[in-house]
Design a protein around this motif. Structure first.
Motif, PDB file in Angstrom:
ATOM      1  N   ARG A 263       0.879  -1.353   0.043  1.00 32.38           N
ATOM      2  CA  ARG A 263      -0.050   0.032   0.155  1.00 32.38           C
ATOM      3  C   ARG A 263       0.923   1.344   0.051  1.00 32.38           C
ATOM      4  O   ARG A 263       0.698   2.210  -0.603  1.00 32.38           O
ATOM      5  CB  ARG A 263      -0.958  -0.037   1.230  1.00 32.38           C
ATOM      6  N   CYS A 264       1.963   1.221   0.954  1.00 30.88           N
ATOM      7  CA  CYS A 264       2.870   2.399   0.791  1.00 30.88           C
ATOM      8  C   CYS A 264       3.430   2.830  -0.342  1.00 30.88           C
ATOM      9  O   CYS A 264       3.987   3.922  -0.682  1.00 30.88           O
ATOM     10  CB  CYS A 264       4.245   2.321   1.953  1.00 30.88           C
ATOM     11  N   LEU A 265       3.647   1.840  -1.416  1.00 27.93           N
ATOM     12  CA  LEU A 265       4.384   1.951  -2.601  1.00 27.93           C
ATOM     13  C   LEU A 265       3.435   2.849  -3.525  1.00 27.93           C
ATOM     14  O   LEU A 265       3.912   3.739  -4.181  1.00 27.93           O
ATOM     15  CB  LEU A 265       4.571   0.748  -3.225  1.00 27.93           C
ATOM     16  N   VAL A 266       2.276   2.840  -3.324  1.00 25.86           N
ATOM     17  CA  VAL A 266       1.264   3.618  -4.030  1.00 25.86           C
ATOM     18  C   VAL A 266       0.615   4.860  -3.222  1.00 25.86           C
ATOM     19  O   VAL A 266      -0.018   5.463  -3.490  1.00 25.86           O
ATOM     20  CB  VAL A 266       0.306   3.015  -5.127  1.00 25.86           C
ATOM     21  N   GLY A 267       1.022   4.825  -2.174  1.00 29.17           N
ATOM     22  CA  GLY A 267       0.590   6.187  -1.063  1.00 29.17           C
ATOM     23  C   GLY A 267      -0.906   6.169  -0.983  1.00 29.17           C
ATOM     24  O   GLY A 267      -1.203   7.143  -0.534  1.00 29.17           O
ATOM     25  N   GLY A 268      -1.393   4.912  -0.624  1.00 29.24           N
ATOM     26  CA  GLY A 268      -2.852   4.823  -0.162  1.00 29.24           C
ATOM     27  C   GLY A 268      -3.396   3.397  -0.727  1.00 29.24           C
ATOM     28  O   GLY A 268      -2.707   2.558  -1.337  1.00 29.24           O
ATOM     29  N   THR A 269      -4.887   3.369  -0.529  1.00 28.13           N
ATOM     30  CA  THR A 269      -5.352   2.267  -0.748  1.00 28.13           C
ATOM     31  C   THR A 269      -5.485   2.088  -2.547  1.00 28.13           C
ATOM     32  O   THR A 269      -5.889   3.087  -3.239  1.00 28.13           O
ATOM     33  CB  THR A 269      -6.845   2.245  -0.674  1.00 28.13           C
ATOM     34  N   PRO A 270      -4.679   0.797  -3.116  1.00 27.98           N
ATOM     35  CA  PRO A 270      -4.765   1.004  -4.797  1.00 27.98           C
ATOM     36  C   PRO A 270      -6.291   0.958  -5.053  1.00 27.98           C
ATOM     37  O   PRO A 270      -7.205   0.224  -4.459  1.00 27.98           O
ATOM     38  CB  PRO A 270      -4.100  -0.312  -4.921  1.00 27.98           C
TER      39      PRO A 270
ATOM     40  N   LEU B 168      -3.883  -3.822   2.368  1.00 28.26           N
ATOM     41  CA  LEU B 168      -3.838  -2.864   1.246  1.00 28.26           C
ATOM     42  C   LEU B 168      -4.755  -1.788   1.521  1.00 28.26           C
ATOM     43  O   LEU B 168      -4.657  -0.564   0.996  1.00 28.26           O
ATOM     44  CB  LEU B 168      -4.183  -3.523  -0.009  1.00 28.26           C
ATOM     45  N   MET B 169      -5.785  -1.848   2.390  1.00 31.91           N
ATOM     46  CA  MET B 169      -6.714  -0.821   2.699  1.00 31.91           C
ATOM     47  C   MET B 169      -6.177  -0.081   3.791  1.00 31.91           C
ATOM     48  O   MET B 169      -7.041   0.797   4.300  1.00 31.91           O
ATOM     49  CB  MET B 169      -8.099  -1.449   2.937  1.00 31.91           C
TER      50      MET B 169
END
Lengths: 222, 294
Positions: A31-38, A66-67
């Motif tokens: 989740r951190c890699l995209v800075g929020g819930t994908p 992920l959430m």
């Protein structure tokens, strides 16, 4: 380094520290890699994750992570329903990611807006996790510290510049690892820091022209 | 944290401390966190452990597959056996209770793992209740258990997928045996013998859960793991020593785990999971899980 609180912990929703709590932590890191819930997540389950994940709630725990739910969050039980409601499109697949990999492993491909990243991680037991690959670069992230990951052009003095930004924020570097796929190719940096870095650290790093992207992976252990 | 129990015992003895106090100090240094902070975190773990014991004793829980549940209540309220009214029976009931909560996706403390989460709370809270031991002492014992578990993590494994059940309920039995031995007044070297006595009794124990679910035999392995811990505590406190040091017993556990066929490492490919009844139950129950969406 094994922490006492990794052994007596985590406090978690059952039934499996590797298949449930560890899976949740891997979801949190991705989740951190995209800075929020994908918006979208493809989860390729390997080994024991693929064989026995269903009955352990591995799918629910990954989606929960992920959430942004932590391993002790009782919403894990209904995470798949929540994901559907919240618009997280997930797809689980069973696969083989290689003989060398730990039996409890998953490859997560996450998309949010224009960002897309791929992370391979393993659940080592007792809720401990280990990320071995991000976007094809070999890494060693345990999630025991706040970690900054960044991809940059291979320019001279890049490490000094990043170190200076961290020093200005009073952030002490615990470990730093630099990898490249080839000479002169992009450099992938993984920096574990002792203190939680401020938002300004990410903003300052992003201002650097030769940095393609950077993210902060949260500390996910106790 | 330490990677050798012998080294920890040597340091504890030379500094005149218990292993639990030593573990708290080392953790404080390793993690740059005050001891009071670590004790507070362990105190919260103790609250969750007790909560799981209480929740499991009620007897109305059902696991995803329905294979386990309600047995802790039978030990608490059911017909007496030869151990009726003893701490032994109470500890068995507590171990079942926590593990039944775990199987029902309730909240527990993985100690060291969720699959082995019943042993340590059962032994520590059960014996503390029987002896009127205050919580502060139980918290120190949790630190002792953490130290022992860290040594096992470093030298062998705490994962059933890597080392079989010996690495989960076996390690939990070693941790519980050592921690309770210290809580009841044993010396650091007696702790070492308790760990060795418990861990040796579980060498070779395979991880063979039906359908790969942390249910059967996991729930019962926690009760028998607690029983092994109680036997080790009783022997160690009586002054019985085990000639092979705990570190070496742990090393051999790791070695056996590495040699163990993959069928016996949480894959449901062998052991009880592969018996005719095991296969049939798993098949039936998995259908039920899919149908219920649990």
């Amino acid at each position: 380094m094994v922490s006492l609180l990794d052994i007596i912990g985590p406090v978690m929703v059952g039934p499996s520290s590797s298949h449930t709590a560890g899976a949740c932590r891997l979801g949190l890191l991705a989740r951190c890699l995209v800075g929020g819930t994908p918006d979208k997540a493809r989860l390729e389950l390997h080994g024991s994750f693929a064989r026995t994940g269903e009955g352990h709630g591995t799918d629910k725990a990954l989606a929960a992570g992920l959430m942004g739910f932590r391993p002790d969050d009782e919403r894990i039980r209904t995470a798949l329903e929540i994901a559907e409601r919240e618009g997280l499109q997930y797809r689980f697949e069973k696969t083989t990611l290689g003989e060398e990999l730990h039996p409890n492993s998953v490859r997560l491909t996450v998309e949010r807006g224009q960002h897309s990243h791929v992370m391979v991680g393993s659940s080592l037991g007792a809720g401990r996790v280990f990320v071995t690959e991000i976007d094809g670069y070999p890494v060693e992230v345990h999630g025991n510290s706040h970690t900054i990951v960044l991809l940059a052009e291979d320019v001279k003095g890049s490490i000094a510049r990043i170190a200076a930004i961290l020093a200005e924020d009073d952030c002490n570097i615990a470990t730093l690892r630099l990898t490249r796929k080839e000479r002169g190719g992009d450099a992938f940096m993984v920096i574990e820091v002792d203190e939680e870095p401020g938002e300004n650290v990410r903003d300052e790093i992003r201002k650097l022209k030769w940095v393609r992207w950077t993210h902060r992976l949260d500390k996910v252990s106790a | 944290m330490y990677s050798s129990l012998a080294a920890a015992i040597r340091d504890a003895e030379s500094q005149g401390k218990s292993l639990g106090v030593l573990a708290l100090e080392v953790e404080s240094r390793d993690q740059a966190r005050p001891v009071a902070d670590i004790r507070a975190a362990l105190g919260r773990a103790l609250v969750v452990m007790r909560g799981a014991v209480d929740q499991g004793m009620v007897g109305d829980l059902h696991s995803a597959s329905g294979l386990v549940g309600g047995d802790a209540a039978k030990l608490r309220h059911g017909p007496p056996g030869p151990l009726a009214g003893t701490p032994f029976r109470d500890v068995l009931a507590r171990a079942l209770a926590v593990q039944e909560v775990n199987a029902a996706m309730g909240v527990i403390v993985a100690a060291p793992t969720a699959g082995g989460a019943g042993v340590l709370p059962a032994v520590l809270t059960g014996l503390a209740a029987a002896r009127g031991i205050p919580d502060e002492q139980i918290i120190t014992a949790l630190a002792t258990a953490g130290l022992i578990g860290a040594v096992v993590a470093e030298r062998a494994s705490l994962s059933g997928a890597e080392g079989g059940c010996q690495a989960e309920t076996g390690a939990a039995a070693g941790m519980a045996a050592g921690a309770a031995t210290e809580m009841l007044g044993g010396s650091p070297s007696q702790v070492g013998h308790a760990v060795a006595l418990a861990q040796q009794a579980t060498l070779g124990l395979v991880c063979d859960p039906l359908g790969g679910l942390v249910e059967l035999p996991c729930v019962f392995r926690n009760a028998t793991g607690a029983a092994i811990a109680l036997a080790a505590i009783e022997m160690a406190l009586a002054g019985i020593t085990f000639a092979i040091p705990a570190d070496e017993v742990i090393d051999v556990m790791g070695e056996i785990g590495r040699e163990m066929d993959v069928r016996y490492r949480e894959t449901a490919g062998g052991g009880l999971a592969a018996t005719p009844t095991g296969r049939r139950l798993a098949r039936e129950r998995m259908v039920q899980i899919k149908r219920s969406g649990a």
